[in-house]
Design a protein around this motif. Structure first.
Motif, PDB file in Angstrom:
ATOM      1  N   VAL A 159     -59.041  -9.864 100.511  1.00 27.26           N
ATOM      2  CA  VAL A 159     -59.210  -9.434 101.905  1.00 27.26           C
ATOM      3  C   VAL A 159     -57.834  -9.406 102.566  1.00 27.26           C
ATOM      4  O   VAL A 159     -57.123 -10.412 102.592  1.00 27.26           O
ATOM      5  CB  VAL A 159     -60.148 -10.381 102.682  1.00 27.26           C
ATOM      6  N   THR A 160     -57.452  -8.240 103.070  1.00 30.25           N
ATOM      7  CA  THR A 160     -56.147  -8.058 103.709  1.00 30.25           C
ATOM      8  C   THR A 160     -56.250  -8.345 105.214  1.00 30.25           C
ATOM      9  O   THR A 160     -57.350  -8.438 105.759  1.00 30.25           O
ATOM     10  CB  THR A 160     -55.642  -6.631 103.459  1.00 30.25           C
ATOM     11  N   PRO A 161     -55.106  -8.508 105.906  1.00 32.89           N
ATOM     12  CA  PRO A 161     -55.136  -8.889 107.319  1.00 32.89           C
ATOM     13  C   PRO A 161     -55.926  -7.942 108.228  1.00 32.89           C
ATOM     14  O   PRO A 161     -56.406  -8.360 109.290  1.00 32.89           O
ATOM     15  CB  PRO A 161     -53.652  -8.899 107.702  1.00 32.89           C
ATOM     16  N   ASP A 162     -56.078  -6.672 107.842  1.00 33.02           N
ATOM     17  CA  ASP A 162     -56.865  -5.752 108.660  1.00 33.02           C
ATOM     18  C   ASP A 162     -58.365  -5.891 108.419  1.00 33.02           C
ATOM     19  O   ASP A 162     -59.173  -5.146 108.990  1.00 33.02           O
ATOM     20  CB  ASP A 162     -56.435  -4.304 108.406  1.00 33.02           C
ATOM     21  N   VAL A 213     -62.317  -6.705 113.741  1.00 31.94           N
ATOM     22  CA  VAL A 213     -62.689  -6.773 112.328  1.00 31.94           C
ATOM     23  C   VAL A 213     -61.946  -7.915 111.641  1.00 31.94           C
ATOM     24  O   VAL A 213     -60.719  -7.962 111.635  1.00 31.94           O
ATOM     25  CB  VAL A 213     -62.382  -5.437 111.615  1.00 31.94           C
ATOM     26  N   ILE A 214     -62.735  -8.839 111.058  1.00 31.89           N
ATOM     27  CA  ILE A 214     -62.177  -9.957 110.304  1.00 31.89           C
ATOM     28  C   ILE A 214     -62.327  -9.726 108.805  1.00 31.89           C
ATOM     29  O   ILE A 214     -61.413  -9.963 108.027  1.00 31.89           O
ATOM     30  CB  ILE A 214     -62.857 -11.288 110.704  1.00 31.89           C
ATOM     31  N   ASP A 215     -63.510  -9.247 108.399  1.00 32.94           N
ATOM     32  CA  ASP A 215     -63.794  -9.093 106.973  1.00 32.94           C
ATOM     33  C   ASP A 215     -64.908  -8.053 106.819  1.00 32.94           C
ATOM     34  O   ASP A 215     -66.014  -8.249 107.319  1.00 32.94           O
ATOM     35  CB  ASP A 215     -64.224 -10.443 106.385  1.00 32.94           C
ATOM     36  N   THR A 216     -64.620  -6.966 106.117  1.00 27.71           N
ATOM     37  CA  THR A 216     -65.613  -5.893 105.953  1.00 27.71           C
ATOM     38  C   THR A 216     -66.507  -6.068 104.727  1.00 27.71           C
ATOM     39  O   THR A 216     -67.376  -5.233 104.477  1.00 27.71           O
ATOM     40  CB  THR A 216     -64.907  -4.524 105.831  1.00 27.71           C
ATOM     41  N   THR A 217     -66.319  -7.155 103.971  1.00 26.45           N
ATOM     42  CA  THR A 217     -66.978  -7.292 102.669  1.00 26.45           C
ATOM     43  C   THR A 217     -68.480  -7.034 102.720  1.00 26.45           C
ATOM     44  O   THR A 217     -69.032  -6.314 101.901  1.00 26.45           O
ATOM     45  CB  THR A 217     -66.720  -8.695 102.082  1.00 26.45           C
ATOM     46  N   GLY A 218     -69.178  -7.623 103.673  1.00 26.80           N
ATOM     47  CA  GLY A 218     -70.638  -7.533 103.667  1.00 26.80           C
ATOM     48  C   GLY A 218     -71.225  -6.586 104.683  1.00 26.80           C
ATOM     49  O   GLY A 218     -72.449  -6.605 104.899  1.00 26.80           O
ATOM     50  N   ALA A 219     -70.406  -5.731 105.282  1.00 29.76           N
ATOM     51  CA  ALA A 219     -70.911  -4.873 106.352  1.00 29.76           C
ATOM     52  C   ALA A 219     -72.019  -3.939 105.871  1.00 29.76           C
ATOM     53  O   ALA A 219     -73.071  -3.807 106.505  1.00 29.76           O
ATOM     54  CB  ALA A 219     -69.769  -4.066 106.962  1.00 29.76           C
ATOM     55  N   GLY A 220     -71.788  -3.275 104.750  1.00 32.28           N
ATOM     56  CA  GLY A 220     -72.784  -2.346 104.237  1.00 32.28           C
ATOM     57  C   GLY A 220     -74.073  -3.037 103.833  1.00 32.28           C
ATOM     58  O   GLY A 220     -75.171  -2.484 104.008  1.00 32.28           O
ATOM     59  N   ASP A 221     -73.961  -4.257 103.316  1.00 33.98           N
ATOM     60  CA  ASP A 221     -75.153  -4.992 102.901  1.00 33.98           C
ATOM     61  C   ASP A 221     -75.948  -5.466 104.112  1.00 33.98           C
ATOM     62  O   ASP A 221     -77.186  -5.446 104.093  1.00 33.98           O
ATOM     63  CB  ASP A 221     -74.765  -6.176 102.026  1.00 33.98           C
ATOM     64  N   ALA A 222     -75.255  -5.909 105.162  1.00 38.69           N
ATOM     65  CA  ALA A 222     -75.962  -6.285 106.388  1.00 38.69           C
ATOM     66  C   ALA A 222     -76.675  -5.078 106.972  1.00 38.69           C
ATOM     67  O   ALA A 222     -77.815  -5.181 107.453  1.00 38.69           O
ATOM     68  CB  ALA A 222     -74.969  -6.860 107.399  1.00 38.69           C
ATOM     69  N   THR A 241     -71.446  -8.521 111.341  1.00 34.80           N
ATOM     70  CA  THR A 241     -70.967  -9.150 110.112  1.00 34.80           C
ATOM     71  C   THR A 241     -69.454  -9.051 109.967  1.00 34.80           C
ATOM     72  O   THR A 241     -68.808 -10.002 109.501  1.00 34.80           O
ATOM     73  CB  THR A 241     -71.661  -8.524 108.894  1.00 34.80           C
ATOM     74  N   VAL A 242     -68.864  -7.910 110.328  1.00 29.95           N
ATOM     75  CA  VAL A 242     -67.418  -7.745 110.131  1.00 29.95           C
ATOM     76  C   VAL A 242     -66.599  -8.650 111.033  1.00 29.95           C
ATOM     77  O   VAL A 242     -65.394  -8.805 110.838  1.00 29.95           O
ATOM     78  CB  VAL A 242     -66.974  -6.279 110.339  1.00 29.95           C
ATOM     79  N   GLN A 243     -67.219  -9.272 112.017  1.00 32.60           N
ATOM     80  CA  GLN A 243     -66.493 -10.166 112.926  1.00 32.60           C
ATOM     81  C   GLN A 243     -66.364 -11.570 112.365  1.00 32.60           C
ATOM     82  O   GLN A 243     -65.803 -12.454 113.023  1.00 32.60           O
ATOM     83  CB  GLN A 243     -67.196 -10.205 114.284  1.00 32.60           C
ATOM     84  N   HIS A 244     -66.877 -11.793 111.152  1.00 34.13           N
ATOM     85  CA  HIS A 244     -66.852 -13.107 110.531  1.00 34.13           C
ATOM     86  C   HIS A 244     -66.375 -12.981 109.092  1.00 34.13           C
ATOM     87  O   HIS A 244     -66.548 -11.955 108.462  1.00 34.13           O
ATOM     88  CB  HIS A 244     -68.249 -13.737 110.556  1.00 34.13           C
ATOM     89  N   ALA A 245     -65.801 -14.050 108.566  1.00 33.88           N
ATOM     90  CA  ALA A 245     -65.385 -14.070 107.168  1.00 33.88           C
ATOM     91  C   ALA A 245     -66.600 -14.246 106.272  1.00 33.88           C
ATOM     92  O   ALA A 245     -67.558 -14.931 106.624  1.00 33.88           O
ATOM     93  CB  ALA A 245     -64.385 -15.201 106.926  1.00 33.88           C
TER      94      ALA A 245
END
Length: 294
Positions: free
Chosen positions: A108-111, A247-256, A285-289
């Motif tokens: 996960v990068t800073p953006d 945006v903190i972390d986009t990892t689970g956005a699509g799944d949410a 979701t993207v507002q949280h790690a």
């Protein structure tokens, strides 16, 4: 694996796919050839798209079930604990002796952008027999199939029509017969996945949805990250904007998004309203790690 759920209970959504462990590291930038990037300490958490979607649906008050395989190891135990803790029905999460659970390596990068590499565990891949055993007698209002699974279990799932609403997600496995897409009530992909399926990039998510609909699904939803989502179905089409958020972390956005959408459709929410709620779920979701809200 035993767990939540009574055999007589009906399920809102059954999610069919993979469960794995997410190994996540936050990095200042991705490493370059011949150089090392120093990041945060490594964290591990239960993950996998189907698992994330099931937990997202359960967190929103849905009765969610997961159909997936894990290994008999510490990671498999960690996955089981996370699912049970979230209230997901785990009757059809099978622990296979003598094999390891799959993992995803996530940078996960800073953006907030995430870069994911999946380390598959071939012995835990679902089979057509797994699908038949799990879905026989399963009362569910909707089923979500990960189309990148091997073609045999996907064809077995889509061919037997066990639920009123059948939703497909991800780029189909290259060996999957394209004709099976006609069995889908809803296809949900992001813009990158849409481009891969269509073999061309289309700037407008709505145009991409329209092109994908020609492949057979009755309804197509294309997500576009901070730009929301577009959809087309037999009764019309449209777009849903996303709220502006940090945006903190986009990892689970699509799944949410998909967990929320599937639950809405299972409960007969009109498609535009279900997509609106799903867009907001992804934005939350993207507002949280991490891949799921805890």
């Amino acid at each position: 694996m035993t767990g939540n759920g009574n055999p007589s209970d009906s399920i809102d959504v059954a999610f069919v796919g993979r469960a794995n462990i997410d190994l996540t590291i936050r990095v200042p930038h991705r490493s370059r050839p011949g150089r090392t990037a120093v990041g945060s300490s490594l964290s591990s958490s239960a993950g996998g798209k189907s698992l994330n979607q099931a937990i997202a649906a359960a967190r929103r008050g849905g009765r969610a079930a997961l159909i997936a395989n894990v290994g008999v190891d510490a990671w498999g135990q960690q996955i089981a604990a996370a699912l049970i803790g979230a209230g997901v029905d785990t009757r059809h999460v099978r622990a296979i002796p003598g094999t390891t659970t799959g993992a995803a390596i996530i940078e996960v990068t800073p953006d907030g952008e995430s870069y994911i590499t999946l380390a598959l565990s071939p012995a835990t891949e679902l089979t057509a027999n797994d699908i038949h055993q799990a879905t026989t007698g399963l009362a569910t209002r909707a089923v979500v199939a990960q189309l990148d699974l091997p073609p045999e279990p996907v064809a077995a799932l889509l061919g037997q029509r066990r639920a009123p609403v059948v939703i497909g997600n991800l780029i189909p496995h290259p060996d999957l017969d394209p004709a099976v897409l006609r069995h889908l009530d809803v296809l949900v992909v992001n813009q990158h996945e849409a481009a891969a399926i269509l073999h061309t990039s289309i700037d407008s998510p709505l145009d991409a949805a329209t092109a994908l609909q020609r492949l057979g699904p009755r309804t197509v939803v294309v997500t576009a990250g901070p730009h929301g989502a577009a959809y087309t179905h037999p009764h019309g089409s449209g777009t849903v904007p996303a709220p502006a958020v940090q945006v903190i972390d986009t990892t689970g956005a699509g799944d949410a998004f998909l967990g929320s959408l599937a639950l809405g459709l299972a409960r007969h929410t009109p498609l535009p309203d279900a997509i609106t709620a799903a867009v907001h779920a992804g934005s939350d979701t993207v507002q949280h790690a991490g891949a799921v809200l805890t």
